[in-house]
Design an enzyme around this catalytic site. Structure first.
Site, PDB file in Angstrom:
ATOM      1  N   CYS A 118       0.816  -1.224   0.000  1.00  0.00           N
ATOM      2  CA  CYS A 118       0.000   0.000   0.000  1.00  0.00           C
ATOM      3  C   CYS A 118       0.845   1.268   0.000  1.00  0.00           C
ATOM      4  O   CYS A 118       0.323   2.356  -0.231  1.00  0.00           O
ATOM      5  CB  CYS A 118      -0.941  -0.012   1.192  1.00  0.00           C
ATOM      6  SG  CYS A 118      -1.988  -1.472   1.209  1.00  0.00           S
ATOM      7  N   HIS A 260      -3.316   6.891   2.267  1.00  0.00           N
ATOM      8  CA  HIS A 260      -3.724   5.604   1.710  1.00  0.00           C
ATOM      9  C   HIS A 260      -5.122   5.277   2.236  1.00  0.00           C
ATOM     10  O   HIS A 260      -5.382   5.359   3.440  1.00  0.00           O
ATOM     11  CB  HIS A 260      -2.705   4.535   2.109  1.00  0.00           C
ATOM     12  CG  HIS A 260      -3.225   3.148   1.918  1.00  0.00           C
ATOM     13  ND1 HIS A 260      -3.779   2.730   0.725  1.00  0.00           N
ATOM     14  CD2 HIS A 260      -3.298   2.093   2.769  1.00  0.00           C
ATOM     15  CE1 HIS A 260      -4.157   1.482   0.843  1.00  0.00           C
ATOM     16  NE2 HIS A 260      -3.893   1.067   2.071  1.00  0.00           N
ATOM     17  N   ASN A 290     -10.237  -0.519   0.016  1.00  0.00           N
ATOM     18  CA  ASN A 290      -8.773  -0.361   0.034  1.00  0.00           C
ATOM     19  C   ASN A 290      -8.208  -0.962  -1.256  1.00  0.00           C
ATOM     20  O   ASN A 290      -8.242  -2.178  -1.443  1.00  0.00           O
ATOM     21  CB  ASN A 290      -8.237  -1.079   1.275  1.00  0.00           C
ATOM     22  CG  ASN A 290      -6.719  -1.059   1.373  1.00  0.00           C
ATOM     23  OD1 ASN A 290      -6.021  -0.766   0.407  1.00  0.00           O
ATOM     24  ND2 ASN A 290      -6.204  -1.382   2.546  1.00  0.00           N
TER      25      ASN A 290
HETATM   26  O1  UT7 Z   1      -3.525  -1.231   3.597  1.00  0.00           O
HETATM   27  C1  UT7 Z   1      -3.357  -1.494   4.966  1.00  0.00           C
HETATM   28  C2  UT7 Z   1      -4.233  -2.656   5.161  1.00  0.00           C
HETATM   29  N1  UT7 Z   1      -4.873  -2.894   6.356  1.00  0.00           N
HETATM   30  C3  UT7 Z   1      -5.466  -2.030   7.188  1.00  0.00           C
HETATM   31  O2  UT7 Z   1      -5.418  -0.840   7.103  1.00  0.00           O
HETATM   32  C4  UT7 Z   1      -6.266  -2.669   8.279  1.00  0.00           C
HETATM   33  C5  UT7 Z   1      -6.288  -1.867   9.543  1.00  0.00           C
HETATM   34  N2  UT7 Z   1      -7.251  -2.443  10.444  1.00  0.00           N
HETATM   35  C6  UT7 Z   1      -8.568  -2.253  10.344  1.00  0.00           C
HETATM   36  O3  UT7 Z   1      -9.008  -1.540   9.455  1.00  0.00           O
HETATM   37  C7  UT7 Z   1      -9.476  -2.877  11.359  1.00  0.00           C
HETATM   38  O4  UT7 Z   1      -8.692  -3.557  12.331  1.00  0.00           O
HETATM   39  C8  UT7 Z   1     -10.481  -3.887  10.746  1.00  0.00           C
HETATM   40  C9  UT7 Z   1     -11.548  -3.112   9.940  1.00  0.00           C
HETATM   41  C10 UT7 Z   1      -9.793  -4.877   9.853  1.00  0.00           C
HETATM   42  C11 UT7 Z   1     -11.219  -4.633  11.847  1.00  0.00           C
HETATM   43  O5  UT7 Z   1     -11.864  -3.720  12.709  1.00  0.00           O
HETATM   44  P1  UT7 Z   1     -11.687  -3.862  14.288  1.00  0.00           P
HETATM   45  O6  UT7 Z   1     -12.482  -2.794  14.898  1.00  0.00           O
HETATM   46  O7  UT7 Z   1     -10.223  -3.916  14.598  1.00  0.00           O
HETATM   47  O8  UT7 Z   1     -12.396  -5.253  14.552  1.00  0.00           O
HETATM   48  P2  UT7 Z   1     -11.809  -6.554  15.266  1.00  0.00           P
HETATM   49  O9  UT7 Z   1     -10.892  -7.288  14.380  1.00  0.00           O
HETATM   50  O10 UT7 Z   1     -11.363  -6.195  16.650  1.00  0.00           O
HETATM   51  O11 UT7 Z   1     -13.120  -7.412  15.437  1.00  0.00           O
HETATM   52  C12 UT7 Z   1     -14.181  -6.984  16.315  1.00  0.00           C
HETATM   53  C13 UT7 Z   1     -15.279  -8.035  16.243  1.00  0.00           C
HETATM   54  C14 UT7 Z   1     -14.765  -9.455  16.476  1.00  0.00           C
HETATM   55  O12 UT7 Z   1     -15.779 -10.163  17.165  1.00  0.00           O
HETATM   56  P3  UT7 Z   1     -15.697 -10.413  18.764  1.00  0.00           P
HETATM   57  O13 UT7 Z   1     -14.405 -11.154  18.943  1.00  0.00           O
HETATM   58  O14 UT7 Z   1     -15.660  -9.027  19.350  1.00  0.00           O
HETATM   59  O15 UT7 Z   1     -16.917 -11.177  19.046  1.00  0.00           O
HETATM   60  C15 UT7 Z   1     -14.638 -10.027  15.076  1.00  0.00           C
HETATM   61  O16 UT7 Z   1     -14.795 -11.422  15.048  1.00  0.00           O
HETATM   62  O17 UT7 Z   1     -15.868  -8.031  14.952  1.00  0.00           O
HETATM   63  C16 UT7 Z   1     -15.800  -9.347  14.390  1.00  0.00           C
HETATM   64  N3  UT7 Z   1     -15.605  -9.222  12.948  1.00  0.00           N
HETATM   65  C17 UT7 Z   1     -16.629  -9.024  12.121  1.00  0.00           C
HETATM   66  N4  UT7 Z   1     -17.950  -8.956  12.310  1.00  0.00           N
HETATM   67  C18 UT7 Z   1     -18.727  -8.742  11.243  1.00  0.00           C
HETATM   68  C19 UT7 Z   1     -14.443  -9.188  12.261  1.00  0.00           C
HETATM   69  N5  UT7 Z   1     -14.693  -9.001  10.960  1.00  0.00           N
HETATM   70  C20 UT7 Z   1     -16.047  -8.899  10.847  1.00  0.00           C
HETATM   71  C21 UT7 Z   1     -16.900  -8.692   9.757  1.00  0.00           C
HETATM   72  N6  UT7 Z   1     -18.236  -8.616   9.987  1.00  0.00           N
HETATM   73  N7  UT7 Z   1     -16.459  -8.552   8.495  1.00  0.00           N
END
Ligand code: UT7
Length: 334
Positions: A118, A260, A290
């Site tokens: 990225c 980005h 993204n």
């Molecule tokens: O180019 C660079 C590339 N990457 C990035 O920039 C990624 C940077 N990170 C992020 O954007 C965020 O961390 C994400 C959008 C990927 C995830 O958001 P988050 O607020 O960090 O969520 P999380 O991973 O902490 O998950 C929270 C909850 C979890 O459930 P529990 O354990 O709280 O019950 C996940 O299992 O959300 C759940 N979850 C989802 N639920 C519905 C994870 N993905 C999903 C989903 N739909 N797609």
């Protein structure tokens, strides 16, 4: 302002391309357990474009974006001296830039790929400006193109909701030192965190029986979203501050923040940390997700088409992602 160049470099034209197939969050919620509400709240993404159908690759997108940029300034492709294709999803591991060179007819250009996920486009602009500012080349085409849809595990809801396919291109041209618009840059890598975001190569369990050679294949994208999020929100503001400080610019001098396009929350958090008003953020990720190396030139092209950016505006551009690699380039629009 700091001046390190013999020759100036400026962005002459931009272009972009996205696939026609558009997938809303509702479509993604049919294949993994997620919802439009979760995706919008956590990321700001509403839809993304994906390269569907057979025989489609970043080449098609990169070529369209490049021709688009060339046409805006009625430049013939034969005038391009160098093509830098920033991509992490090539359709040939030996490099895809030469296919772009051939298809656009840039018969006088040398072409190579640059792999920095990225951050690839930021590194591409910086690399191009070095070739121009030291007098080696006059016209450089920098393309950011990625098709991460081909490298995603479409049953993994933590990654498949994020990414889209696209390409963006800029033509950077030599100019007088007084007109130099690529003012300064700041680049970083911390390989200790490389496993936080990777498409890694996995060897087979058994080696070749005689040669003891292990062969293998690439896996799907793997990401520790929380770590990448924390890294972006902590390191990107520092990178921006270093860069603007070295130019003796202040936060108030920044007209546009072009990050980005990874996650709306990251964009807002970086702006907030730097006390930059949210109306200075350039963002289009709700429509495209993204798009990796394409995200910055795609958003820049769109902002220019919307006449947002004015002459002499200061644009702070930052890329961040796998590596982990991140960096900032400050551009004064001319
Ligand atoms: O180019 C660079 C590339 N990457 C990035 O920039 C990624 C940077 N990170 C992020 O954007 C965020 O961390 C994400 C959008 C990927 C995830 O958001 P988050 O607020 O960090 O969520 P999380 O991973 O902490 O998950 C929270 C909850 C979890 O459930 P529990 O354990 O709280 O019950 C996940 O299992 O959300 C759940 N979850 C989802 N639920 C519905 C994870 N993905 C999903 C989903 N739909 N797609």
């Amino acid at each position: 302002m700091k001046s390190f160049s013999m020759q100036g470099a400026k962005i002459l034209a931009t272009g972009s391309a996205v696939p026609t197939s558009c997938f809303h969050n509702h479509d993604i919620s049919k294949i993994v357990q997620t919802s439009d509400q979760w995706i919008v709240t956590r990321t700001g993404i509403r839809e993304r474009r994906l390269l569907t159908g057979i025989d489609k690759s970043i080449i098609t997108l990169a070529v369209t974006a490049s021709i688009n940029a060339l046409n805006k300034v009625s430049m013939d492709a034969s005038q391009i001296d160098l093509i830098i294709l920033a991509t992490s999803t090539p359709n040939d591991l030996f490099g895809s830039a030469s296919q772009v060179q051939s298809k656009i007819g840039a018969i006088n250009a040398v072409a190579f790929d640059l792999t920095a996920a990225c951050s690839g486009f930021v590194l591409g602009i910086v690399t191009a400006s070095q070739f121009i500012q030291n007098g080696s080349y006059r016209n450089v085409l920098v393309v950011g193109a990625d098709s991460l849809s081909k490298w995603i595990d479409w049953s993994d809801r933590s990654t498949c909701i994020l990414f889209g396919d696209a390409a963006g291109a800029v033509i950077i041209q030599a100019c007088s030192e007084a007109d130099n618009s690529i003012l300064d840059f700041q680049l970083n890598t911390d390989g200790n965190y490389s496993s936080c975001l990777s498409i890694s190569y996995q060897e087979e369990i058994r080696p070749h029986p005689i040669l003891n050679l292990y062969q293998g294949s690439f896996k799907y994208i793997a990401m520790n979203g929380k770590e990448v999020y924390k890294f972006a929100v902590s390191q990107v503001p520092l990178s921006i501050l270093k860069c603007i400080n070295s130019l003796n610019l202040s936060i108030n001098d920044i007209d546009w923040l072009l990050l980005h396009q990874a996650n709306e929350r990251i964009l807002m958090a970086v702006a907030e940390k730097l006390s930059i008003s949210s109306d200075k953020i350039i963002s289009n990720l709700s429509k495209y997700g993204n798009t990796s190396a394409a995200s910055i030139p795609l958003a820049l092209d769109e902002a220019l088409q919307q006449n947002k950016i004015a002459h002499n505006d200061i644009i702070v551009i930052s890329g961040f992602g796998a590596g982990l690699t991140w960096g900032t380039v400050v551009v004064q629009w001319k």
